[in-house]
Motif scaffolding. Structure first.
Motif, PDB file in Angstrom:
ATOM      1  N   CYS A   1       0.865  -1.170   0.000  1.00  0.00           N
ATOM      2  CA  CYS A   1       0.000   0.000   0.000  1.00  0.00           C
ATOM      3  C   CYS A   1       0.908   1.229   0.000  1.00  0.00           C
ATOM      4  N   GLN A   2       0.313   2.400   0.051  1.00  0.00           N
ATOM      5  CA  GLN A   2       1.096   3.631  -0.039  1.00  0.00           C
ATOM      6  C   GLN A   2       2.137   3.701   1.078  1.00  0.00           C
ATOM      7  N   GLY A   3       3.360   4.000   0.717  1.00  0.00           N
ATOM      8  CA  GLY A   3       4.446   4.121   1.678  1.00  0.00           C
ATOM      9  C   GLY A   3       5.319   2.886   1.794  1.00  0.00           C
ATOM     10  N   ASP A   4       4.815   1.734   1.363  1.00  0.00           N
ATOM     11  CA  ASP A   4       5.567   0.488   1.558  1.00  0.00           C
ATOM     12  C   ASP A   4       6.824   0.419   0.695  1.00  0.00           C
ATOM     13  N   VAL A   5       6.763   0.921  -0.523  1.00  0.00           N
ATOM     14  CA  VAL A   5       7.954   0.907  -1.377  1.00  0.00           C
ATOM     15  C   VAL A   5       9.023   1.831  -0.804  1.00  0.00           C
ATOM     16  N   MET A   6       8.618   2.974  -0.298  1.00  0.00           N
ATOM     17  CA  MET A   6       9.584   3.890   0.313  1.00  0.00           C
ATOM     18  C   MET A   6      10.241   3.245   1.536  1.00  0.00           C
ATOM     19  N   ARG A   7       9.460   2.496   2.317  1.00  0.00           N
ATOM     20  CA  ARG A   7      10.038   1.803   3.469  1.00  0.00           C
ATOM     21  C   ARG A   7      11.021   0.728   3.018  1.00  0.00           C
ATOM     22  N   ALA A   8      10.683   0.022   1.943  1.00  0.00           N
ATOM     23  CA  ALA A   8      11.587  -1.008   1.427  1.00  0.00           C
ATOM     24  C   ALA A   8      12.899  -0.386   0.962  1.00  0.00           C
TER      25      ALA A   8
ATOM     26  N   LEU B   1       7.183   4.408  -7.010  1.00  0.00           N
ATOM     27  CA  LEU B   1       7.834   3.563  -8.010  1.00  0.00           C
ATOM     28  C   LEU B   1       8.760   4.401  -8.887  1.00  0.00           C
ATOM     29  N   LEU B   2       8.320   5.587  -9.256  1.00  0.00           N
ATOM     30  CA  LEU B   2       9.158   6.470 -10.065  1.00  0.00           C
ATOM     31  C   LEU B   2      10.402   6.897  -9.285  1.00  0.00           C
ATOM     32  N   TYR B   3      10.233   7.126  -7.984  1.00  0.00           N
ATOM     33  CA  TYR B   3      11.388   7.491  -7.157  1.00  0.00           C
ATOM     34  C   TYR B   3      12.400   6.342  -7.128  1.00  0.00           C
ATOM     35  N   ALA B   4      11.895   5.117  -6.957  1.00  0.00           N
ATOM     36  CA  ALA B   4      12.792   3.955  -6.954  1.00  0.00           C
ATOM     37  C   ALA B   4      13.516   3.833  -8.292  1.00  0.00           C
ATOM     38  N   LEU B   5      12.782   3.963  -9.382  1.00  0.00           N
ATOM     39  CA  LEU B   5      13.388   3.859 -10.710  1.00  0.00           C
ATOM     40  C   LEU B   5      14.415   4.953 -10.942  1.00  0.00           C
ATOM     41  N   SER B   6      14.140   6.152 -10.452  1.00  0.00           N
ATOM     42  CA  SER B   6      15.079   7.259 -10.640  1.00  0.00           C
ATOM     43  C   SER B   6      16.378   7.034  -9.883  1.00  0.00           C
TER      44      SER B   6
ATOM     45  N   TRP C   1      14.672  10.544 -18.114  1.00  0.00           N
ATOM     46  CA  TRP C   1      13.743  11.490 -17.516  1.00  0.00           C
ATOM     47  C   TRP C   1      14.242  11.826 -16.112  1.00  0.00           C
ATOM     48  N   GLN C   2      13.738  12.887 -15.546  1.00  0.00           N
ATOM     49  CA  GLN C   2      14.177  13.343 -14.225  1.00  0.00           C
ATOM     50  C   GLN C   2      13.005  13.291 -13.253  1.00  0.00           C
ATOM     51  N   PHE C   3      13.234  12.714 -12.092  1.00  0.00           N
ATOM     52  CA  PHE C   3      12.180  12.613 -11.088  1.00  0.00           C
ATOM     53  C   PHE C   3      11.820  13.997 -10.562  1.00  0.00           C
ATOM     54  N   ASN C   4      10.518  14.255 -10.494  1.00  0.00           N
ATOM     55  CA  ASN C   4      10.024  15.536  -9.995  1.00  0.00           C
ATOM     56  C   ASN C   4       9.498  15.346  -8.574  1.00  0.00           C
ATOM     57  N   ALA C   5      10.257  15.795  -7.607  1.00  0.00           N
ATOM     58  CA  ALA C   5       9.836  15.702  -6.208  1.00  0.00           C
ATOM     59  C   ALA C   5       8.835  16.813  -5.929  1.00  0.00           C
ATOM     60  N   THR C   6       7.568  16.522  -6.096  1.00  0.00           N
ATOM     61  CA  THR C   6       6.512  17.502  -5.895  1.00  0.00           C
ATOM     62  C   THR C   6       6.432  17.907  -4.423  1.00  0.00           C
ATOM     63  N   PRO C   7       5.774  19.023  -4.131  1.00  0.00           N
ATOM     64  CA  PRO C   7       5.652  19.455  -2.732  1.00  0.00           C
ATOM     65  C   PRO C   7       5.042  18.390  -1.827  1.00  0.00           C
ATOM     66  N   LEU C   8       4.022  17.671  -2.311  1.00  0.00           N
ATOM     67  CA  LEU C   8       3.405  16.635  -1.491  1.00  0.00           C
ATOM     68  C   LEU C   8       4.398  15.496  -1.229  1.00  0.00           C
ATOM     69  N   PHE C   9       5.155  15.102  -2.239  1.00  0.00           N
ATOM     70  CA  PHE C   9       6.122  14.028  -2.053  1.00  0.00           C
ATOM     71  C   PHE C   9       7.204  14.458  -1.062  1.00  0.00           C
ATOM     72  N   ARG C  10       7.691  15.685  -1.204  1.00  0.00           N
ATOM     73  CA  ARG C  10       8.720  16.165  -0.265  1.00  0.00           C
ATOM     74  C   ARG C  10       8.183  16.230   1.158  1.00  0.00           C
ATOM     75  N   LYS C  11       6.931  16.645   1.291  1.00  0.00           N
ATOM     76  CA  LYS C  11       6.344  16.755   2.632  1.00  0.00           C
ATOM     77  C   LYS C  11       6.226  15.384   3.284  1.00  0.00           C
ATOM     78  N   MET C  12       5.908  14.359   2.477  1.00  0.00           N
ATOM     79  CA  MET C  12       5.713  13.023   3.018  1.00  0.00           C
ATOM     80  C   MET C  12       7.002  12.263   3.285  1.00  0.00           C
ATOM     81  N   TYR C  13       8.030  12.480   2.436  1.00  0.00           N
ATOM     82  CA  TYR C  13       9.184  11.580   2.489  1.00  0.00           C
ATOM     83  C   TYR C  13      10.533  12.258   2.676  1.00  0.00           C
ATOM     84  N   TYR C  14      10.617  13.561   2.560  1.00  0.00           N
ATOM     85  CA  TYR C  14      11.920  14.202   2.716  1.00  0.00           C
ATOM     86  C   TYR C  14      12.096  14.711   4.130  1.00  0.00           C
TER      87      TYR C  14
END
Length: 229
Positions: free
Chosen positions: A28-35, A61-66, A216-229
């Motif tokens: 579910c959401q967040g599990d790939v980032m934890r992995a 998934l895009l973050y992992a691929l990047s 391509w270049q990963f775009n760390a959107t504001p929501l993504f940065r707020k959740m994971y950075y």
């Protein structure tokens, strides 16, 4: 470390994989980032959650691929995400992925089913349409049903909500004898999700080819940065 998220598509996944693979429940959401935080260098998505939890986010998934992590998908949620992220380097595997990638399938619900808890081995309590249609196709191929019966059963299966789809419900909706249908199902049953999940596990065994350079270049959107950075 190789991590695979799997559940009802292949409850006995550990029996078919090398001991170095880290198996985790449906993603579910967040599990790939934890992995990734735990050191995953390759990720396989087979099953995912979508009803009682936020579904797996494409952005993870895009973050992992990047970051040049190999990401594979098959069978269920993995096939859906692989079809959606193939252009970014995610590797799709199996018949179900091919159907979504080609446009033959368009409905996420084709892979959906209900199932019991992990402690009981994720027992299925409804049928995913992809397995029903694979089985019906074999019945027709083996001439164990007529084209008219095939169309009636296929139409019935497509019209039943995934949580209520069983062979008995399909037989009733098609106005066919359930015992006769069940006897043919027992001979022709195809678990396409399981077959595709096994193919993914096989693809992730041993040494994997290095990830290709992304164009391509990963775009760390504001929501993504707020959740994971």
């Amino acid at each position: 470390m190789k991590t695979i998220f799997v559940g009802p598509s292949l409850p006995d996944a550990r029996d078919y994989a090398a001991p170095d693979i880290d198996f985790r429940p449906p993603a579910c959401q967040g599990d790939v980032m934890r992995a990734l935080a735990d050191g995953a260098t390759a990720i396989g998505i087979i099953d995912g959650q979508f009803a009682m939890a936020a579904p797996l986010w494409h952005k993870e998934l895009l973050y992992a691929l990047s970051n040049k992590v190999r990401v594979f998908g098959a069978a269920s949620m993995g096939a859906l995400r692989a079809a959606e992220c193939a252009a970014f380097g995610m590797v799709g595997i199996g018949r179900i992925f091919e159907d979504f990638a080609s446009g033959k399938r368009v409905d996420d619900a084709d892979v959906a089913l209900t199932y019991g808890p992990a402690e009981l081995g994720y027992p299925a309590t409804s049928l995913p349409l992809v397995n029903v249609q694979a089985t019906l196709a074999r019945m027709l191929q083996k001439q164990m049903m007529s084209a008219t019966e095939y169309n009636l059963l296929n139409d019935a299966a497509c019209q039943i909500f995934f949580k209520r789809r069983t062979w008995k419900a399909i037989a009733q909706a098609a106005n066919m004898d359930f015992d006769r249908l069940k006897a043919v199902v027992d001979i022709c049953w195809i678990d396409q999700k399981r077959l595709d999940a096994l193919e993914l596990i096989q693809a992730m065994q041993g040494d994997l080819a290095p990830a290709v350079d992304m164009e391509w270049q990963f775009n760390a959107t504001p929501l993504f940065r707020k959740m994971y950075y």
